[in-house]
Design a protein around this motif. Structure first.
Motif, PDB file in Angstrom:
ATOM      1  N   PRO A  94       5.427  61.821 -79.731  1.00  0.00           N
ATOM      2  CA  PRO A  94       4.477  61.402 -81.224  1.00  0.00           C
ATOM      3  C   PRO A  94       5.297  61.574 -82.561  1.00  0.00           C
ATOM      4  N   GLN A  96       3.450  60.858 -85.658  1.00  0.00           N
ATOM      5  CA  GLN A  96       2.548  60.919 -86.733  1.00  0.00           C
ATOM      6  C   GLN A  96       3.070  62.102 -87.930  1.00  0.00           C
ATOM      7  N   GLU A  97       3.235  63.180 -87.416  1.00  0.00           N
ATOM      8  CA  GLU A  97       3.604  64.058 -88.772  1.00  0.00           C
ATOM      9  C   GLU A  97       4.919  63.555 -89.472  1.00  0.00           C
ATOM     10  N   SER A  99       5.970  60.370 -89.759  1.00  0.00           N
ATOM     11  CA  SER A  99       5.644  59.514 -90.343  1.00  0.00           C
ATOM     12  C   SER A  99       4.849  59.712 -91.510  1.00  0.00           C
ATOM     13  N   TYR A 100       3.914  60.660 -91.546  1.00  0.00           N
ATOM     14  CA  TYR A 100       3.190  61.048 -92.593  1.00  0.00           C
ATOM     15  C   TYR A 100       3.974  61.600 -93.778  1.00  0.00           C
ATOM     16  N   VAL A 240       1.759  53.769 -87.199  1.00  0.00           N
ATOM     17  CA  VAL A 240       1.248  55.150 -87.509  1.00  0.00           C
ATOM     18  C   VAL A 240       2.351  55.594 -88.590  1.00  0.00           C
ATOM     19  N   ARG A 241       3.274  54.575 -89.096  1.00  0.00           N
ATOM     20  CA  ARG A 241       3.824  55.347 -89.930  1.00  0.00           C
ATOM     21  C   ARG A 241       3.472  54.956 -91.463  1.00  0.00           C
ATOM     22  N   ASP A 246      -3.791  55.710 -89.556  1.00  0.00           N
ATOM     23  CA  ASP A 246      -2.901  55.457 -88.290  1.00  0.00           C
ATOM     24  C   ASP A 246      -2.157  56.714 -87.903  1.00  0.00           C
ATOM     25  N   CYS A 247      -1.746  57.501 -88.847  1.00  0.00           N
ATOM     26  CA  CYS A 247      -0.843  58.567 -88.762  1.00  0.00           C
ATOM     27  C   CYS A 247      -2.003  59.525 -87.828  1.00  0.00           C
ATOM     28  N   SER A 279     -10.269  57.006 -86.982  1.00  0.00           N
ATOM     29  CA  SER A 279      -8.858  57.068 -86.459  1.00  0.00           C
ATOM     30  C   SER A 279      -9.048  57.451 -85.111  1.00  0.00           C
ATOM     31  N   ALA A 288      -2.818  51.656 -81.809  1.00  0.00           N
ATOM     32  CA  ALA A 288      -1.575  52.623 -81.854  1.00  0.00           C
ATOM     33  C   ALA A 288      -0.774  52.550 -80.895  1.00  0.00           C
TER      34      ALA A 288
END
Length: 315
Positions: A94, A96-97, A99-100, A240-241, A246-247, A279, A288
């Motif tokens: 994953p 997500q983090e 990307s955020y 997600v980026r 989306d993240c 989300s 996603a």
């Protein structure tokens, strides 16, 4: 009465099951970690592998689901030694983090500083608190590879995919296939990207293949995360980026705020809009998962490159 070493079958179904196992045993085994909808696996199956995917949940959205053998298990709990017979390991942990924190937002920058010990975490933050937590899933891939290789007595190749934003935390990627950044055993030769004409919905608007009147292709179609229905990962609201919803970790922006591509899915037959989905909603999870799929040209290339010599004649 003489006995036979051959197995006996009580039903045709047993024979079919045994035949399937025999066929699978003749194919090289590939392990797909964090398999999702199976972008890696689609290429592996196309090239003749038996693909076994591991994920913490089954991604099934209508007729879309993982196309290989799926095992539901937390990758952190896997013992790599069980993969000693694998010819190849692929993974997409994953993002997500990562990307955020790549976003140009005050909160995202504060979290990044806090993880480096240069600031405090913002109020309400529920993500990773240490670098070890942040990179745990990424690091698990390489632990599994080391354990599998040690058990096999030889090196088992592995390719790990993630986003550009992971680089400050896990090290520079060995290769980038468009927006797909790759670590691990990257082949010396990689596929080229093809550029096609890009079209906008109208002058001054964002690139968006989700609008009903979009007629063109998106651009670097072999080098961007471009699922057929959901658009490219870098479209606002589509990946997600690039959006906090989306993240799925930090920040929100409600419906009507202009971050989301609101075209109806599947040619306008679905009534739900992504901007009206939470989300955690099935619609957003499905989008996603589609966006995260590895493109077939990339997964097939890696599969062909690491096809084992012992199976060359059979192939």
């Amino acid at each position: 009465m003489p006995t036979s070493d051959k197995p006996s079958y009580s039903a045709l179904g047993d024979k079919t099951m045994a035949a399937n196992v025999t066929v699978q045993s003749r194919k090289p085994l590939a392990i797909d970690l964090f398999c999702g909808l199976g972008g890696w696996t689609e290429g592996l199956l196309a090239e003749g592998y038996h693909a076994r995917g591991y994920d913490i949940e089954a991604h099934e959205y209508g007729e879309e689901k993982y196309p290989g053998e799926l095992i539901l298990q937390d990758v952190l709990t896997l013992d790599g030694a069980q993969f000693k017979d694998a010819a190849l390991i692929v993974a997409s942990p994953p993002c997500q983090e990562f990307s955020y924190m790549a976003m140009p937002w005050t909160r995202a920058k504060q979290i990044a500083r806090a993880l480096r010990g240069q600031d405090t975490f913002p109020e309400g933050y529920t993500g990773s608190r240490t670098l070890a937590e942040l990179t745990a899933l990424f690091d698990a891939c390489f632990r599994i590879q080391r354990e599998a290789s040690a058990a096999a007595g030889h090196h088992i190749p592995m390719v790990v995919e993630n986003v550009k934003g992971a680089q400050p935390w896990v090290g520079r990627a060995a290769w980038a296939f468009g927006s797909y950044f790759l670590w691990g055993d990257i082949p010396a030769l990689m596929p080229m990207k093809k550029y096609h004409e890009r079209q906008k919905v109208k002058a001054g608007s964002q690139w968006n293949i989700n609008r009903p009147n979009f007629t063109g292709t998106l651009g670097w179609d072999e080098g961007l995360k471009v699922p057929s229905e959901a658009g490219r990962r870098t479209d606002p609201g589509n990946g997600v980026r690039f959006t906090s919803r989306d993240c799925g970790v930090e920040g929100t922006k409600g419906p009507g705020a202009g971050w989301f591509n609101d075209a109806k899915r599947n040619g306008g037959t679905e009534t739900g809009y992504l901007s009206q989905s939470g989300s955690k909603s099935p619609a957003r999870k499905a989008a996603a998962a589609r966006i995260a799929k590895i493109p077939l040209p990339l997964s097939s290339w890696i599969a062909r490159t690491y096809w084992p010599a012992s199976h060359a004649e059979a192939a």
